[in-house]
Design a protein around this motif. Structure first.
Motif, PDB file in Angstrom:
ATOM      1  N   VAL A 142      46.824  23.430  52.978  1.00 23.09           N
ATOM      2  CA  VAL A 142      46.855  24.652  53.650  1.00 23.09           C
ATOM      3  C   VAL A 142      47.538  25.415  52.443  1.00 23.09           C
ATOM      4  N   TYR A 143      47.159  26.470  52.293  1.00 22.58           N
ATOM      5  CA  TYR A 143      47.690  27.649  51.312  1.00 22.58           C
ATOM      6  C   TYR A 143      48.476  28.504  52.000  1.00 22.58           C
ATOM      7  N   PRO A 144      49.784  28.538  51.922  1.00 21.84           N
ATOM      8  CA  PRO A 144      50.406  29.632  52.659  1.00 21.84           C
ATOM      9  C   PRO A 144      50.214  30.913  51.914  1.00 21.84           C
ATOM     10  N   MET A 145      49.970  30.925  50.735  1.00 23.43           N
ATOM     11  CA  MET A 145      49.747  32.386  50.143  1.00 23.43           C
ATOM     12  C   MET A 145      48.503  33.125  50.629  1.00 23.43           C
ATOM     13  N   ARG A 146      47.626  32.307  51.117  1.00 23.18           N
ATOM     14  CA  ARG A 146      46.168  32.757  51.802  1.00 23.18           C
ATOM     15  C   ARG A 146      46.595  33.481  53.118  1.00 23.18           C
ATOM     16  N   ILE A 147      47.520  32.547  53.877  1.00 29.97           N
ATOM     17  CA  ILE A 147      48.098  33.048  55.208  1.00 29.97           C
ATOM     18  C   ILE A 147      48.729  34.523  55.071  1.00 29.97           C
ATOM     19  N   GLU A 148      49.624  34.435  54.007  1.00 27.54           N
ATOM     20  CA  GLU A 148      50.419  35.724  53.893  1.00 27.54           C
ATOM     21  C   GLU A 148      49.591  36.800  53.439  1.00 27.54           C
ATOM     22  N   GLU A 149      48.580  36.781  52.605  1.00 28.47           N
ATOM     23  CA  GLU A 149      47.630  37.840  52.431  1.00 28.47           C
ATOM     24  C   GLU A 149      46.918  38.301  53.460  1.00 28.47           C
ATOM     25  N   CYS A 150      46.505  37.210  54.506  1.00 28.97           N
ATOM     26  CA  CYS A 150      45.949  37.712  55.723  1.00 28.97           C
ATOM     27  C   CYS A 150      46.822  38.595  56.627  1.00 28.97           C
ATOM     28  N   ILE A 151      47.906  37.955  56.804  1.00 29.46           N
ATOM     29  CA  ILE A 151      48.968  38.640  57.770  1.00 29.46           C
ATOM     30  C   ILE A 151      49.550  40.066  57.195  1.00 29.46           C
ATOM     31  N   ALA A 152      49.740  40.274  55.870  1.00 29.05           N
ATOM     32  CA  ALA A 152      50.063  41.349  55.184  1.00 29.05           C
ATOM     33  C   ALA A 152      49.000  42.611  55.347  1.00 29.05           C
ATOM     34  N   LYS A 153      47.925  42.412  55.522  1.00 31.81           N
ATOM     35  CA  LYS A 153      46.720  43.242  55.997  1.00 31.81           C
ATOM     36  C   LYS A 153      46.977  44.091  57.163  1.00 31.81           C
ATOM     37  N   GLY A 169      32.199  45.409  23.265  1.00 35.76           N
ATOM     38  CA  GLY A 169      33.336  44.880  23.927  1.00 35.76           C
ATOM     39  C   GLY A 169      34.521  44.281  23.133  1.00 35.76           C
ATOM     40  N   ILE A 170      35.515  43.398  23.790  1.00 34.59           N
ATOM     41  CA  ILE A 170      36.139  42.636  22.993  1.00 34.59           C
ATOM     42  C   ILE A 170      35.447  41.380  22.419  1.00 34.59           C
ATOM     43  N   GLY A 171      34.514  40.960  23.180  1.00 32.70           N
ATOM     44  CA  GLY A 171      33.804  39.543  22.907  1.00 32.70           C
ATOM     45  C   GLY A 171      34.350  38.191  23.298  1.00 32.70           C
ATOM     46  N   SER A 172      33.901  37.742  24.275  1.00 30.84           N
ATOM     47  CA  SER A 172      34.532  36.527  24.668  1.00 30.84           C
ATOM     48  C   SER A 172      33.509  35.613  25.513  1.00 30.84           C
ATOM     49  N   ASP A 173      33.828  34.307  26.079  1.00 29.67           N
ATOM     50  CA  ASP A 173      32.991  33.438  26.774  1.00 29.67           C
ATOM     51  C   ASP A 173      33.158  33.794  28.272  1.00 29.67           C
ATOM     52  N   GLY A 174      34.316  34.543  28.524  1.00 29.65           N
ATOM     53  CA  GLY A 174      34.343  34.938  30.104  1.00 29.65           C
ATOM     54  C   GLY A 174      35.758  35.396  30.298  1.00 29.65           C
ATOM     55  N   LEU A 175      35.822  35.727  31.464  1.00 29.52           N
ATOM     56  CA  LEU A 175      36.918  36.517  32.001  1.00 29.52           C
ATOM     57  C   LEU A 175      37.572  35.587  33.221  1.00 29.52           C
ATOM     58  N   ILE A 176      39.046  35.675  32.947  1.00 25.46           N
ATOM     59  CA  ILE A 176      39.774  34.727  33.851  1.00 25.46           C
ATOM     60  C   ILE A 176      40.978  35.597  34.452  1.00 25.46           C
ATOM     61  N   HIS A 177      40.771  35.994  35.836  1.00 24.56           N
ATOM     62  CA  HIS A 177      41.669  36.717  36.345  1.00 24.56           C
ATOM     63  C   HIS A 177      42.720  35.963  37.309  1.00 24.56           C
ATOM     64  N   LEU A 178      43.925  36.049  36.985  1.00 21.40           N
ATOM     65  CA  LEU A 178      45.010  35.188  37.480  1.00 21.40           C
ATOM     66  C   LEU A 178      45.460  36.112  39.067  1.00 21.40           C
ATOM     67  N   THR A 179      45.123  35.604  39.956  1.00 23.47           N
ATOM     68  CA  THR A 179      45.608  36.248  41.255  1.00 23.47           C
ATOM     69  C   THR A 179      46.856  35.750  41.890  1.00 23.47           C
ATOM     70  N   GLY A 180      47.356  34.634  41.456  1.00 27.22           N
ATOM     71  CA  GLY A 180      48.517  34.253  42.201  1.00 27.22           C
ATOM     72  C   GLY A 180      48.834  32.631  41.876  1.00 27.22           C
ATOM     73  N   ARG A 181      50.177  32.259  42.232  1.00 28.80           N
ATOM     74  CA  ARG A 181      50.255  30.698  41.912  1.00 28.80           C
ATOM     75  C   ARG A 181      49.889  30.294  43.207  1.00 28.80           C
ATOM     76  N   ILE A 182      49.560  28.908  42.878  1.00 31.01           N
ATOM     77  CA  ILE A 182      49.161  27.860  43.856  1.00 31.01           C
ATOM     78  C   ILE A 182      49.986  26.878  44.015  1.00 31.01           C
ATOM     79  N   LYS A 183      51.460  27.280  43.952  1.00 26.85           N
ATOM     80  CA  LYS A 183      52.487  26.277  43.741  1.00 26.85           C
ATOM     81  C   LYS A 183      52.807  25.569  45.118  1.00 26.85           C
ATOM     82  N   ARG A 184      52.939  26.300  46.329  1.00 30.08           N
ATOM     83  CA  ARG A 184      53.047  25.933  47.652  1.00 30.08           C
ATOM     84  C   ARG A 184      51.798  25.583  48.382  1.00 30.08           C
TER      85      ARG A 184
END
Length: 163
Positions: free
Chosen positions: A63-74, A34-49
């Motif tokens: 309370v993380y509004p993004m988490r609520i938005e993801e739930c409602i969007a389903k 593979g590429i060779g690394s110590d790990g994988l970091i996957h960016l899933t969104g901002r935790i700005k709000r």
């Protein structure tokens, strides 16, 4: 001689989530195949709000509004949603979910019930929206993104009439 390490692979998952991040991390991090690394970091969104809400027992919760938005969007009848928080004397913040239903969706009352049922299953109680507002479109920034500041302003302006 070995290097200092701390090499990580960053993957942008803002638009599409990884289906099996663990196996991908093992595969990509392999030093020989593979590429060779110590790990994988996957960016899933901002935790700005982030809002803080008080329970009836006066215990503070983030309370993380993004988490609520993801739930409602389903929900299959939801086109898009945006969640904002406004100051509230009782709970520190009230969360308001602005929702644009899909064309031909169930009526707003039924849709609100559907969303509430999903939220009860997928979210902690602190993340349940306090209010729903159904709209035809959202205010947008010049860049074409949802204008959360405009939604917060709208929420503040209608605060007296809605609770």
């Amino acid at each position: 001689m070995h290097g200092c390490g701390n090499d990580y692979i960053y993957i942008d998952c803002m638009k599409k989530r990884l289906s099996a991040p663990e196996s991908l991390a093992v595969q990509l991090s392999d030093r020989h195949f593979g590429i060779g690394s110590d790990g994988l970091i996957h960016l899933t969104g901002r935790i700005k709000r982030i809002y803080h809400k008080l329970s009836p027992e006066k215990v503070g919760t983030r309370v993380y509004p993004m988490r609520i938005e993801e739930c409602i969007a389903k929900d299959p009848d939801v086109e898009i949603c945006a969640v904002v928080g406004i100051n509230d004397d009782k709970t520190a913040y009230r969360t308001i979910a602005y929702v644009i239903p899909k064309a031909g969706a169930v009526n707003h009352g039924e849709l609100e019930q559907q969303i509430n049922e999903r939220c009860r299953v997928e979210l902690p109680e602190s993340h349940f929206p306090d209010q729903y507002v159904f709209m035809d479109n959202f205010p947008l920034t010049r860049a074409g993104k949802i204008d959360y500041k405009a939604l917060e302003k709208l929420a503040e302006e209608t605060k007296g009439s809605n609770g």
